[in-house]
Structure formats: structure tokens, C-alpha cells
Motif scaffolding. Structure first.
Motif, mmCIF file in Angstrom:
data_model
loop_
_atom_site.group_PDB
_atom_site.id
_atom_site.type_symbol
_atom_site.label_atom_id
_atom_site.label_comp_id
_atom_site.label_asym_id
_atom_site.label_seq_id
_atom_site.Cartn_x
_atom_site.Cartn_y
_atom_site.Cartn_z
ATOM 1 N N GLY A 8 54.786 36.558 42.798
ATOM 2 C CA GLY A 8 53.395 36.894 42.523
ATOM 3 C C GLY A 8 52.457 35.714 42.628
ATOM 4 O O GLY A 8 51.283 35.820 42.306
ATOM 5 N N THR A 66 48.532 35.746 43.002
ATOM 6 C CA THR A 66 48.007 36.477 44.157
ATOM 7 C C THR A 66 47.100 37.633 43.751
ATOM 8 O O THR A 66 46.348 38.131 44.574
ATOM 9 C CB THR A 66 49.147 37.013 45.041
ATOM 10 O OG1 THR A 66 49.987 37.844 44.250
ATOM 11 C CG2 THR A 66 49.941 35.874 45.652
ATOM 12 N N ASN A 67 47.162 38.069 42.496
ATOM 13 C CA ASN A 67 46.331 39.194 42.081
ATOM 14 C C ASN A 67 45.030 38.744 41.425
ATOM 15 O O ASN A 67 44.388 39.507 40.726
ATOM 16 C CB ASN A 67 47.106 40.096 41.119
ATOM 17 C CG ASN A 67 47.479 39.380 39.835
ATOM 18 O OD1 ASN A 67 47.340 38.159 39.741
ATOM 19 N ND2 ASN A 67 47.958 40.116 38.860
ATOM 20 N N PRO A 125 46.788 39.188 48.993
ATOM 21 C CA PRO A 125 45.793 39.641 48.016
ATOM 22 C C PRO A 125 44.921 38.521 47.467
ATOM 23 O O PRO A 125 43.896 38.793 46.866
ATOM 24 C CB PRO A 125 46.631 40.247 46.890
ATOM 25 C CG PRO A 125 48.018 40.310 47.377
ATOM 26 C CD PRO A 125 48.129 39.323 48.491
#
Length: 132
Positions: A8, A66-67, A125
């Protein structure tokens, strides 16, 4: 210094190329809650016409979620711009440029060459906006 991003996350590198008055330029990366996650202060860069990358300062190599949306803020302590100096925020494998000024106005999301597949998928993202 980010050498092994967790799931992530993506490894991101900040590269600064100074021109004249290098000691005046500095930057900060904030997340979507406006919390500073990295940066350097005025006076960090001491040499004109020099490239400062990940090996120069631990704040130049980051593991970013990444979010999350991040903002790169470029500053000049004298207030007269970066005097031809440039910055680039990119994946550590030098695959995707998230933000750069190329010596003039910001240019975001320019894809150069792909990173290894897992990194490229993790990086998608992640987004940056630029405040200069």
C-alpha cells in the motif's frame, strides 16, 4: 529513507537541482490533512548548480501511502523564485514523475518509462498537486 515500501506504499524520491542562491530554496510535502510528511528547510542546499537526490538527505527518499493525496510545496526564502532551479518528485525507480517544475511552471503526472510491475501498480492511486 525508504528502501522497502510496505504494501500500500510506494517509494518516492525528491530531486532538487539548484541554480543560483541555492540556500534560499526549500520544500515541504503535506498529506490530504495538511500534515507535513517530509521537507527541508531554507539553508539545506548549500551549493549552486548542484543536484541533490536521495543519497543527500533522508527526506529525499520517502515511503508514501498510495491511497493518500499529497501536495508538494516549493518555497524561496527571499521570495524571488527558484532562480532557474528545479525539483522533481518521482517514483524511486525513476519511472513516473508525479510533479516537477522543469525550471518554469509545474508539470504533473508525466510518465517516462514504466517501473517494475508491482511498483507501477502501487503507484497509480498516488496523486500530487503542486503549490509554488
Amino acid at each position: 529513507q525508504c528502501t522497502n515500501p510496505a504494501p500500500g506504499q510506494v517509494a518516492v524520491e525528491v530531486v532538487v537541482n539548484t541554480a543560483s542562491f541555492a540556500s534560499e530554496v526549500y520544500w515541504q510535502i503535506t498529506d490530504s490533512t495538511n500534515t507535513a510528511v517530509a521537507g527541508v528547510s531554507s539553508g539545506t542546499y548549500t551549493s549552486n548548480n548542484t543536484t541533490y537526490g536521495g543519497s543527500y538527505n533522508v527526506n529525499h527518499q520517502l515511503c508514501l501511502d498510495t491511497n493518500m493525496t499529497y501536495t508538494f510545496k516549493a518555497y524561496d526564502s527571499f521570495g524571488d523564485s527558484w532562480n532557474g532551479g528545479t525539483y522533481e518528485v518521482r517514483t524511486a525507480c525513476v519511472g513516473t514523475i508525479f510533479a516537477n517544475n522543469g525550471g518554469s511552471s509545474p508539470n504533473n503526472g508525466v510518465t517516462l518509462s514504466p517501473c517494475p510491475l508491482p511498483l507501477a501498480l502501487n503507484a497509480m492511486p498516488l496523486s500530487f498537486s503542486v503549490l509554488a
